[in-house]
Design a protein around this motif. Structure first.
Motif, PDB file in Angstrom:
ATOM      1  N   LYS A  41       0.820  -1.216   0.000  1.00  0.00           N
ATOM      2  CA  LYS A  41       0.000   0.000   0.000  1.00  0.00           C
ATOM      3  C   LYS A  41       0.853   1.266   0.000  1.00  0.00           C
ATOM      4  CE  LYS A  41      -0.746  -0.282   4.984  1.00  0.00           C
ATOM      5  NZ  LYS A  41      -1.767  -0.397   6.021  1.00  0.00           N
ATOM      6  N   CYS A  45       2.712   3.622  -7.815  1.00  0.00           N
ATOM      7  CA  CYS A  45       1.983   2.956  -8.896  1.00  0.00           C
ATOM      8  C   CYS A  45       2.659   3.138 -10.245  1.00  0.00           C
ATOM      9  CB  CYS A  45       0.547   3.465  -8.963  1.00  0.00           C
ATOM     10  SG  CYS A  45      -0.401   3.105  -7.487  1.00  0.00           S
ATOM     11  N   HIS A  74      -2.914  -0.491 -11.013  1.00  0.00           N
ATOM     12  CA  HIS A  74      -2.095  -0.567  -9.802  1.00  0.00           C
ATOM     13  C   HIS A  74      -2.666   0.313  -8.686  1.00  0.00           C
ATOM     14  CE1 HIS A  74       0.969  -2.591 -12.239  1.00  0.00           C
ATOM     15  NE2 HIS A  74       1.445  -3.018 -11.079  1.00  0.00           N
ATOM     16  N   SER A  75      -3.243   1.457  -9.053  1.00  0.00           N
ATOM     17  CA  SER A  75      -3.840   2.308  -8.010  1.00  0.00           C
ATOM     18  C   SER A  75      -5.081   1.642  -7.417  1.00  0.00           C
ATOM     19  CB  SER A  75      -4.170   3.693  -8.554  1.00  0.00           C
ATOM     20  OG  SER A  75      -5.237   3.644  -9.459  1.00  0.00           O
ATOM     21  N   LYS A  78      -3.722  -0.810  -5.019  1.00  0.00           N
ATOM     22  CA  LYS A  78      -3.224  -0.095  -3.844  1.00  0.00           C
ATOM     23  C   LYS A  78      -4.380   0.294  -2.925  1.00  0.00           C
ATOM     24  CE  LYS A  78      -0.096   3.744  -2.862  1.00  0.00           C
ATOM     25  NZ  LYS A  78       0.717   4.792  -3.484  1.00  0.00           N
TER      26      LYS A  78
END
Length: 163
Positions: A41, A45, A74-75, A78
């Motif tokens: 986290k 990204c 990717h975000s 996350k």
């Protein structure tokens, strides 16, 4: 190998990017699952998306997928790792991808400005009329209505002061 990307998505458990593509040599639709490793986290990204796109194992398959789309996936991943719901992550990603016309881009740092410019470039390419488009017209002439009184601006009024 010639392959054309059709769809790109994400799977949360285990974290991976899923690509549905068409193999031009065999004329078959296939699915490729690319695991996202060493991503937390706190990860960046854009760096993770670049590493995935430049990975020698996946490079040939991800040629047709934009870096912006991989960053968005990717975000979303996350956001899931942070405990956000999918709707919250999608809303946040949508807010990041829209450009406020009233925003002063002179006040942005270089990284944010480059991000906004890439969003504008992508939007321009999406809306651009190409010669091959069926509704393409070569020489468009438009007359704008002159019904209203034209406003004068302070910068275009000649003044007695010379610089």
């Amino acid at each position: 190998m010639a392959c054309v990307a059709k769809k790109c998505g994400i799977r949360f458990k285990p974290p991976s990017i899923i690509l549905i593509y068409e193999d031009k040599d065999k004329e078959k639709t296939r699915q490729r699952i690319m695991p996202v490793r060493n991503f937390s986290k706190f990860s960046d990204c854009s760096i993770a998306a670049e590493q995935l796109k430049n990975n020698p194992r996946h490079k040939a398959y991800l040629e047709g997928v934009s870096l912006r789309q991989l960053e968005k996936l990717h975000s979303l991943l996350k956001g899931h790792l942070r405990g956000e719901s999918l709707a919250e992550s999608l809303e946040k990603a949508q807010r990041e991808e829209t450009i406020d016309p009233e925003e002063d881009m002179n006040k942005l740092d270089d990284k944010e400005l480059a991000k906004r410019k890439s969003i504008m470039d992508e939007l321009f390419e999406k809306n651009r009329k190409k010669k091959d488009d069926p509704d393409f017209i070569y020489d468009v002439e438009v007359e704008f209505p002159q019904d209203e009184q034209l406003e004068s601006c302070g910068w275009d009024v000649e003044s007695g002061e010379e610089v």
